[in-house]
Design an enzyme around this catalytic site. Sequence first.
Site: not given
Length: 255
Positions: A21, A68, A200, A42, A166, A95, A162
Site C-alpha cells: 500500500r 516481516d 499519512t 509486506d 530515517k 521502502n 522515526y
Amino acid sequence: MREIAQTALAGRRVIVTGGARGLGAAFVQALAEAGARVTFGDVLHDAGVALAETLSQQGHDVGYLPLDLADPDSVNAFVEAAAQRMGGVDGLINNAAITNSGGKLASELAVQTWDAVMNVNVRGTWLVSIAAQRWLRESGRGAIVNIASDTALWGAPKLLAYVASKGAVVAMTHSLAREFGADGITVNAIAPGLTEVEATAYVPAERHAYYLEGRALRRPQMPEDVTGPVLFLLSDAARFVTGQLLPVNGGFVMK
C-alpha cells in the site's frame, strides 16, 4: 525522469519492500507499467495478494511474498524466494518502514517503541540490502534506492524514533555505496516530503498545512511525484550516481 526510466526498465528484476500500500504500492505499479518484473513483500498479506492479483490480471509480471522486516529469517527467505522467482535481482527499493512514535515528545517515548522502529526501519533496511547483495552483484547493473524522509533533514518534532531511523538510513546509504561500489552496485536515497497516502492519514491537519505553506511548489505531494525519481535511480541513466540523497518534497527542504 519517469519517461527516461520507462524506456530503460523493461525486463528489470526489482524487489520492493513494503509494497502492499501507500508509496510502496505506487512504486510497484510504476515499475510494472515500465515493464519491470517485480516481487514485493509486506506484512499486510491480504493487501499484498490483492495488489499482485490486480496487476497480474493487467498483464504485468508482479508477485507478492510475505515479509516481516523485524524477523531476520523472514528477510532472508523473502530475498531468496524473490530472486528465485525472477531468476535474479537487478534493483531493490528499501521502502518498508513504521512510524509508531508520532505525536509523542522524546521524553514520552517508550523504549519498546524506539526498538521496534529501529528494528524495522534501520536493521531491516540493512538486512535486506546484504541479503540482496550477491544477486545485485551478479546482475552487473545492481541498484538500491533507500526511502528516507525529509523529516530527518528538518528535524520534525514529536516524531523522534522515526526521524532518527530515517537519518540512519541516509548515513547507511553513504556507507553502503562505498562498500557495494566494488561490486558495481549503486546505492542512493530519496527523502520524500509528506505524501498523500493511506499511511499519512493520521497526520494532523496542521502538519499538512505546514508542509503546504513551506513548499516552493504550493500543492499537495502525491505518490507519482516520488515514483519518477526512484525509477530514474534504478535505470542505466543513473549508473554513475551513487551515495547521494535526493530530497523529493516540492522544495520544502533544499539541499
